[in-house]
Design a protein around this motif. Structure first.
Motif, PDB file in Angstrom:
ATOM      1  N   ARG A 196      -7.904   0.408  -5.126  1.00  0.00           N
ATOM      2  CA  ARG A 196      -8.836  -0.551  -4.532  1.00  0.00           C
ATOM      3  C   ARG A 196      -9.825   0.203  -3.643  1.00  0.00           C
ATOM      4  NH1 ARG A 196      -5.591  -5.217  -2.183  1.00  0.00           N
ATOM      5  NH2 ARG A 196      -5.380  -5.627  -4.412  1.00  0.00           N
ATOM      6  N   ARG A 222      -3.933   5.730   1.645  1.00  0.00           N
ATOM      7  CA  ARG A 222      -5.330   5.340   1.797  1.00  0.00           C
ATOM      8  C   ARG A 222      -6.133   6.493   2.383  1.00  0.00           C
ATOM      9  NH1 ARG A 222      -6.013   1.481   7.214  1.00  0.00           N
ATOM     10  NH2 ARG A 222      -5.228   3.027   8.723  1.00  0.00           N
ATOM     11  N   SER A 232       0.830  -1.203   0.000  1.00  0.00           N
ATOM     12  CA  SER A 232       0.000   0.000   0.000  1.00  0.00           C
ATOM     13  C   SER A 232       0.867   1.256   0.000  1.00  0.00           C
ATOM     14  CB  SER A 232      -0.913   0.006   1.221  1.00  0.00           C
ATOM     15  OG  SER A 232      -1.772  -1.122   1.212  1.00  0.00           O
ATOM     16  N   LEU A 253      -2.181   1.121  -4.265  1.00  0.00           N
ATOM     17  CA  LEU A 253      -1.089   0.178  -4.027  1.00  0.00           C
ATOM     18  C   LEU A 253      -0.129   0.210  -5.206  1.00  0.00           C
ATOM     19  CD1 LEU A 253      -4.096  -1.372  -3.380  1.00  0.00           C
ATOM     20  CD2 LEU A 253      -2.508  -2.799  -2.070  1.00  0.00           C
ATOM     21  N   THR A 282      -7.749   2.740  -1.327  1.00  0.00           N
ATOM     22  CA  THR A 282      -6.318   2.498  -1.139  1.00  0.00           C
ATOM     23  C   THR A 282      -5.639   2.433  -2.502  1.00  0.00           C
ATOM     24  OG1 THR A 282      -6.822   1.146   0.810  1.00  0.00           O
ATOM     25  CG2 THR A 282      -4.589   0.982  -0.087  1.00  0.00           C
TER      26      THR A 282
END
Length: 410
Positions: free
Chosen positions: A345, A315, A312, A388, A386
């Protein structure tokens, strides 16, 4: 007939009397000095000089109790020592403390309460009396009095605080106790900051600490309390208690509710103190991120990562209402290789569970855009977005730059 003593004989008799008086005075001085010198550290030696020295009597009795307990002969001897000590020094809080300890062991709570209360009135520095009075107040269901003795005990001794913090932490679950705890929620309280730090990290019900902060009108001001909100937010989010986290964010921290639906990078949405309701870069091995000015385009997130890093990057927690949404994040990169990618995501989060509703992937290039559409269903009050990165292991590193995200209805 008997003769009267001559003048010469009288002089000898007076000299003898003077010598005896001097020796008695010297011995008295020696015994007093000896008892004063040894009464604290070597009480038994002090009692050899003066068998009724009040401080030495109590110190010796406490040593005996520590070794042999309060039952039987030891308890009776301690009571005798306390009685003799009070005879010499009536305002003797340590002696009343001895009475209380022995009475407590002999299950005489009423008498113990009276004696411990006397010790408390004579001195607030007797830790043993304070600890007993805490239990006594709890037995009588007197919350305010119990808290008063908690306060006194933790001011007397820092070493006792770790043993009292856990009980006090769990007590914050009770609204009646929190209400009576409010007078201690001030910056001048010397044990409040470490207590709150303990409570935030160890409470079985962190929401109760949120309630305490709400009822107190916030945490006290001052640099020592500045991290309490982000620490508590982190705990609540980790436990999936997003409703309590939102209450802390809005009511205690004064966060703008508009941040809960705002995606672009700006000063309000990137303030680390309110993460993850604001954008929160991950700080882990292999990646170093910071927000920088992107000129007219506003703030950007620049992340320098080791090649081979997979994980990650940043976020943010949202509270979007049900409906269909489109999301886009500009991405630029340097040092990338084939197979490196950025991922966006989106997951519905509740009670520690996560249901992914978007998983968009884009190969890294000098410039590209992560795009995707998603639907927030009913019963999904909070969504975690999030970003990544996935990179391949090779010499060198990768610099990933995220432009200001956009999320809107479609």
């Amino acid at each position: 007939m008997p003769r009267l003593p001559t003048l010469k004989g009288d002089a000898r008799w007076l000299r003898s009397l003077l010598v005896v008086a001097t020796l008695l005075l010297a011995w008295t001085s020696v015994t007093q000095a000896g008892s004063m010198i040894f009464q604290w550290n070597l009480p038994r030696i002090a009692l050899w000089f003066d068998a009724e020295e009040p401080v030495a009597l109590i110190r010796a009795a406490k040593e005996d109790l520590a070794v042999g307990g309060t039952q039987g002969n030891q308890g009776a001897a301690a009571i005798d020592a306390a009685t003799r000590s009070i005879a010499r020094n009536p305002l003797n809080k340590d002696a009343f403390g001895i009475f209380g300890l022995v009475s407590l062991a002999n299950t005489d709570p009423e008498r113990t309460s009276r004696r411990m209360a006397m010790a408390d009135r004579l001195s607030r520095r007797d830790l043993g009396a304070q600890l007993f009075l805490i239990e006594d107040a709890v037995r009588r269901n007197d919350v305010a009095e119990a808290l008063r003795h908690y306060d006194t005990a933790m001011r007397i001794s820092e070493s006792v605080r770790p043993s009292l913090y856990p009980v006090l932490t769990e007590a914050m679950r009770e609204p009646a106790i929190r209400a009576r705890f409010l007078p201690y929620m001030n910056a001048s309280n010397p044990w409040l900051e470490p207590f709150l730090r303990h409570a935030i990290g160890n409470s079985s019900d962190p929401a109760s600490i949120v309630s305490l902060a709400v009822e107190a009108g916030g945490f006290p001001e001052g640099p020592q309390f500045a991290t309490r909100v982000p620490e508590l937010l982190s705990v609540l989010v980790a436990q999936g208690d997003y409703a309590s986290a939102r209450r802390l964010f809005e009511v205690v921290a004064g966060g703008d509710p508009a941040i809960l639906t705002a995606a672009p990078f700006n000063d309000e949405t990137t303030g680390i103190a309110l993460a993850p309701f604001t954008w929160q870069p991950f700080q882990v091995d292999g990646i170093d991120s910071m927000f920088i000015s992107g000129g007219q385009s506003g703030l950007e997130l620049e992340s320098r990562m080791d090649s081979g890093f997979t994980g990650s990057v940043v976020r943010k927690l949202f509270a979007l209402s049900p409906g269909s949404y489109a999301a886009a994040i500009p991405v630029a990169s340097r040092g990338h290789a084939p197979g490196d990618a950025a991922i966006m995501r989106v997951a519905c989060v509740a009670g520690g569970n996560a249901e992914i509703i978007l998983n968009a992937r884009e190969d890294l290039a000098e410039e590209t855009t992560l795009r995707g559409g998603f639907v927030v269903p009913a019963g999904c009050p909070y969504q975690m977005v999030t970003v990544l990165a996935e990179t391949q292991t090779r010499p060198g590193g990768v610099v990933l730059t995220l432009g200001s995200p956009a999320i809107g209805r479609r």
